[in-house]
Design a protein around this motif. Structure first.
Motif, PDB file in Angstrom:
ATOM      1  N   THR A  59      -9.104 -14.973 -29.484  1.00  0.00           N
ATOM      2  CA  THR A  59      -8.332 -16.192 -28.900  1.00  0.00           C
ATOM      3  C   THR A  59      -9.068 -17.408 -29.216  1.00  0.00           C
ATOM      4  O   THR A  59      -8.591 -18.569 -29.728  1.00  0.00           O
ATOM      5  N   VAL A  60     -10.193 -17.584 -28.837  1.00  0.00           N
ATOM      6  CA  VAL A  60     -11.156 -18.854 -28.819  1.00  0.00           C
ATOM      7  C   VAL A  60     -11.369 -19.189 -30.491  1.00  0.00           C
ATOM      8  O   VAL A  60     -11.195 -20.012 -30.887  1.00  0.00           O
ATOM      9  N   MET A  61     -11.682 -18.048 -31.127  1.00  0.00           N
ATOM     10  CA  MET A  61     -11.779 -18.310 -32.647  1.00  0.00           C
ATOM     11  C   MET A  61     -10.812 -19.006 -33.351  1.00  0.00           C
ATOM     12  O   MET A  61     -10.982 -19.876 -34.002  1.00  0.00           O
ATOM     13  N   LEU A  62      -9.427 -18.361 -32.843  1.00  0.00           N
ATOM     14  CA  LEU A  62      -8.280 -19.029 -33.642  1.00  0.00           C
ATOM     15  C   LEU A  62      -8.064 -20.352 -33.154  1.00  0.00           C
ATOM     16  O   LEU A  62      -7.674 -21.229 -33.892  1.00  0.00           O
ATOM     17  N   ALA A  63      -8.246 -20.591 -31.853  1.00  0.00           N
ATOM     18  CA  ALA A  63      -7.927 -21.962 -31.511  1.00  0.00           C
ATOM     19  C   ALA A  63      -9.055 -22.961 -32.027  1.00  0.00           C
ATOM     20  O   ALA A  63      -8.589 -24.163 -32.497  1.00  0.00           O
ATOM     21  N   GLU A  64     -10.163 -22.443 -32.323  1.00  0.00           N
ATOM     22  CA  GLU A  64     -11.088 -23.264 -33.191  1.00  0.00           C
ATOM     23  C   GLU A  64     -10.719 -23.508 -34.467  1.00  0.00           C
ATOM     24  O   GLU A  64     -11.081 -24.861 -35.100  1.00  0.00           O
ATOM     25  N   ARG A  65      -9.834 -22.809 -35.002  1.00  0.00           N
ATOM     26  CA  ARG A  65      -9.454 -23.071 -36.408  1.00  0.00           C
ATOM     27  C   ARG A  65      -8.088 -23.721 -36.557  1.00  0.00           C
ATOM     28  O   ARG A  65      -7.301 -23.678 -37.424  1.00  0.00           O
ATOM     29  N   ALA A  88     -16.549 -23.786 -23.042  1.00  0.00           N
ATOM     30  CA  ALA A  88     -17.830 -23.722 -23.873  1.00  0.00           C
ATOM     31  C   ALA A  88     -17.560 -24.094 -25.177  1.00  0.00           C
ATOM     32  O   ALA A  88     -18.280 -25.051 -25.797  1.00  0.00           O
ATOM     33  N   ALA A  89     -16.556 -23.899 -25.760  1.00  0.00           N
ATOM     34  CA  ALA A  89     -16.128 -23.998 -27.307  1.00  0.00           C
ATOM     35  C   ALA A  89     -15.302 -25.381 -27.414  1.00  0.00           C
ATOM     36  O   ALA A  89     -15.317 -25.947 -28.385  1.00  0.00           O
ATOM     37  N   GLY A  90     -15.010 -25.899 -26.201  1.00  0.00           N
ATOM     38  CA  GLY A  90     -14.344 -27.096 -26.281  1.00  0.00           C
ATOM     39  C   GLY A  90     -12.702 -26.747 -26.659  1.00  0.00           C
ATOM     40  O   GLY A  90     -12.171 -28.081 -27.307  1.00  0.00           O
ATOM     41  N   VAL A  91     -12.151 -25.589 -26.523  1.00  0.00           N
ATOM     42  CA  VAL A  91     -10.707 -25.543 -27.233  1.00  0.00           C
ATOM     43  C   VAL A  91      -9.845 -24.964 -25.905  1.00  0.00           C
ATOM     44  O   VAL A  91      -8.917 -24.552 -26.109  1.00  0.00           O
ATOM     45  N   ALA A  92     -10.268 -25.425 -24.732  1.00  0.00           N
ATOM     46  CA  ALA A  92      -9.460 -24.814 -23.480  1.00  0.00           C
ATOM     47  C   ALA A  92      -8.015 -25.736 -23.603  1.00  0.00           C
ATOM     48  O   ALA A  92      -7.114 -24.786 -23.354  1.00  0.00           O
ATOM     49  N   ASP A  93      -7.874 -26.667 -24.191  1.00  0.00           N
ATOM     50  CA  ASP A  93      -6.599 -27.295 -24.242  1.00  0.00           C
ATOM     51  C   ASP A  93      -5.650 -26.817 -25.061  1.00  0.00           C
ATOM     52  O   ASP A  93      -4.551 -27.016 -25.333  1.00  0.00           O
ATOM     53  N   ARG A  94      -6.127 -25.817 -26.084  1.00  0.00           N
ATOM     54  CA  ARG A  94      -5.308 -25.242 -27.323  1.00  0.00           C
ATOM     55  C   ARG A  94      -5.116 -23.911 -26.943  1.00  0.00           C
ATOM     56  O   ARG A  94      -4.449 -22.990 -27.714  1.00  0.00           O
ATOM     57  N   ILE A  95      -5.575 -23.252 -25.711  1.00  0.00           N
ATOM     58  CA  ILE A  95      -5.261 -21.871 -25.069  1.00  0.00           C
ATOM     59  C   ILE A  95      -4.763 -21.847 -23.902  1.00  0.00           C
ATOM     60  O   ILE A  95      -5.033 -22.440 -22.797  1.00  0.00           O
ATOM     61  N   GLU A  96      -3.842 -21.043 -23.729  1.00  0.00           N
ATOM     62  CA  GLU A  96      -3.169 -20.548 -22.512  1.00  0.00           C
ATOM     63  C   GLU A  96      -3.467 -19.189 -22.170  1.00  0.00           C
ATOM     64  O   GLU A  96      -2.696 -18.381 -23.112  1.00  0.00           O
ATOM     65  N   PHE A  97      -3.805 -18.840 -21.115  1.00  0.00           N
ATOM     66  CA  PHE A  97      -4.362 -17.317 -20.756  1.00  0.00           C
ATOM     67  C   PHE A  97      -3.095 -17.170 -19.532  1.00  0.00           C
ATOM     68  O   PHE A  97      -3.014 -17.651 -18.685  1.00  0.00           O
ATOM     69  N   ILE A  98      -2.327 -15.822 -19.738  1.00  0.00           N
ATOM     70  CA  ILE A  98      -1.554 -15.391 -19.104  1.00  0.00           C
ATOM     71  C   ILE A  98      -1.595 -13.934 -18.654  1.00  0.00           C
ATOM     72  O   ILE A  98      -1.802 -13.177 -19.714  1.00  0.00           O
ATOM     73  N   ARG A  99      -1.350 -13.686 -17.603  1.00  0.00           N
ATOM     74  CA  ARG A  99      -1.411 -12.280 -17.014  1.00  0.00           C
ATOM     75  C   ARG A  99      -0.149 -11.843 -17.259  1.00  0.00           C
ATOM     76  O   ARG A  99       0.825 -12.210 -16.915  1.00  0.00           O
ATOM     77  N   GLY A 100       0.072 -10.835 -17.882  1.00  0.00           N
ATOM     78  CA  GLY A 100       1.507  -9.936 -18.111  1.00  0.00           C
ATOM     79  C   GLY A 100       1.427  -8.834 -18.679  1.00  0.00           C
ATOM     80  O   GLY A 100       0.091  -8.054 -19.217  1.00  0.00           O
ATOM     81  N   ASP A 101       2.749  -8.265 -18.997  1.00  0.00           N
ATOM     82  CA  ASP A 101       2.717  -6.829 -19.479  1.00  0.00           C
ATOM     83  C   ASP A 101       3.324  -6.929 -20.744  1.00  0.00           C
ATOM     84  O   ASP A 101       4.264  -7.300 -21.063  1.00  0.00           O
ATOM     85  N   ALA A 102       2.539  -6.163 -21.589  1.00  0.00           N
ATOM     86  CA  ALA A 102       2.981  -6.155 -22.895  1.00  0.00           C
ATOM     87  C   ALA A 102       4.312  -5.341 -23.135  1.00  0.00           C
ATOM     88  O   ALA A 102       4.886  -5.762 -24.364  1.00  0.00           O
ATOM     89  N   ALA A 103       4.709  -4.485 -22.418  1.00  0.00           N
ATOM     90  CA  ALA A 103       6.076  -4.089 -22.631  1.00  0.00           C
ATOM     91  C   ALA A 103       7.126  -4.840 -22.132  1.00  0.00           C
ATOM     92  O   ALA A 103       8.296  -4.374 -22.554  1.00  0.00           O
ATOM     93  N   ARG A 104       7.003  -5.923 -21.693  1.00  0.00           N
ATOM     94  CA  ARG A 104       7.946  -6.908 -21.183  1.00  0.00           C
ATOM     95  C   ARG A 104       7.513  -8.405 -21.365  1.00  0.00           C
ATOM     96  O   ARG A 104       6.981  -8.823 -20.343  1.00  0.00           O
ATOM     97  N   LEU A 105       7.228  -8.921 -22.547  1.00  0.00           N
ATOM     98  CA  LEU A 105       6.573 -10.164 -22.647  1.00  0.00           C
ATOM     99  C   LEU A 105       7.434 -11.306 -22.156  1.00  0.00           C
ATOM    100  O   LEU A 105       8.777 -11.362 -22.341  1.00  0.00           O
ATOM    101  N   PRO A 106       7.160 -12.169 -21.378  1.00  0.00           N
ATOM    102  CA  PRO A 106       7.792 -13.194 -20.796  1.00  0.00           C
ATOM    103  C   PRO A 106       8.011 -14.260 -21.607  1.00  0.00           C
ATOM    104  O   PRO A 106       7.840 -15.723 -21.395  1.00  0.00           O
TER     105      PRO A 106
END
Length: 234
Positions: A59-65, A88-106
């Motif tokens: 996730t962080v690697m792709l946001a950095e790119r 730490a990588a300075g990319v928190a604004d490009r990532i949203e972390f969501i708790r969820g179920d991969a069988a029912r993507l929101p």
């Protein structure tokens, strides 16, 4: 999902990267990241969903790119580690972390350019359902890896805390077809399984990797590889 309770434990999240990607595991980390980048590039302004993002290695690697990325996981503890990495990588604004179920993507249909999952399908109890959901929310690309049933992984699979689902190549191709996807590329790697590399010092990993890739480059290599990377398009 296999090992769901184990995976969500705080102590597992805190030790996950150290246990898997130290020592010879550093080589595995580099190879997996290269596989993801080779499949997903270019990334500038692409909307990406990562299924089972865990501690945010990819996730962080792709946001950095340059990607705008959502990381979805069932474990709040794992995502807490990912948020630390993002800050730490300075990319928190490009990532949203969501708790969820991969069988029912929101998410609505065709919401992302790319949807990918690493180290997920070996835990999947209903792989067809998960892959169909990944396809539904992607308008372009689906990428994932599997552990293979003709590999040395069979020898130690029973020792793992949760076990692993192992796949044949034909089975994966049927899953891809069933999800309405078109397979565009498949790469098979690691004759020596992950568990071996994690047990040896990093200074020795390169020599074993050279032997590993030498076997992998032969016709036999695809049949005995322990890991496959599958790149499909909608």
């Amino acid at each position: 999902m296999k090992g769901e309770e184990w995976y969500q434990a705080d102590e597992v999240a805190q030790e996950y990267d150290v246990k898997r990607f130290s020592r010879g595991g550093r080589l595995i980390d580099r190879r997996e990241k290269r596989a993801v980048l080779d499949a997903l590039n270019p990334l500038d302004d692409r909307k990406v969903l990562e299924i089972a993002c865990g501690t945010g290695r990819f996730t962080v690697m792709l946001a950095e790119r340059g990607a705008d990325i959502v990381g979805l996981d069932i474990s709040s503890a794992m995502m807490a580690e990912g948020r630390k990495k993002a800050r730490a990588a300075g990319v928190a604004d490009r990532i949203e972390f969501i708790r969820g179920d991969a069988a029912r993507l929101p998410f609505p249909d065709d919401h992302f350019d790319t949807v990918f999952a690493m180290r997920f399908f070996h835990l999947a109890d209903t792989p067809a359902k998960f892959l169909a959901e990944m396809c539904r929310v992607s308008k372009r690309q689906v990428f994932f890896d599997t552990f293979n049933d003709r590999s040395t992984r069979v020898l130690y699979n029973w020792l793992l805390p949760m076990g692993s689902r192992l796949y044949g190549h034909d089975e994966v191709k049927r899953l891809i077809d069933g999800a309405g996807l078109t397979l565009t590329d498949a790469n098979h790697d690691f004759v020596l399984p992950y568990g071996f590399y994690r047990k040896i010092p990093n200074r020795l990993a390169g020599a074993f990797r050279s032997a590993d890739t030498a076997i992998g480059d032969t016709p036999l290599g695809d049949h005995v590889a322990s890991v496959s990377y599958w790149n499909a398009h909608v």
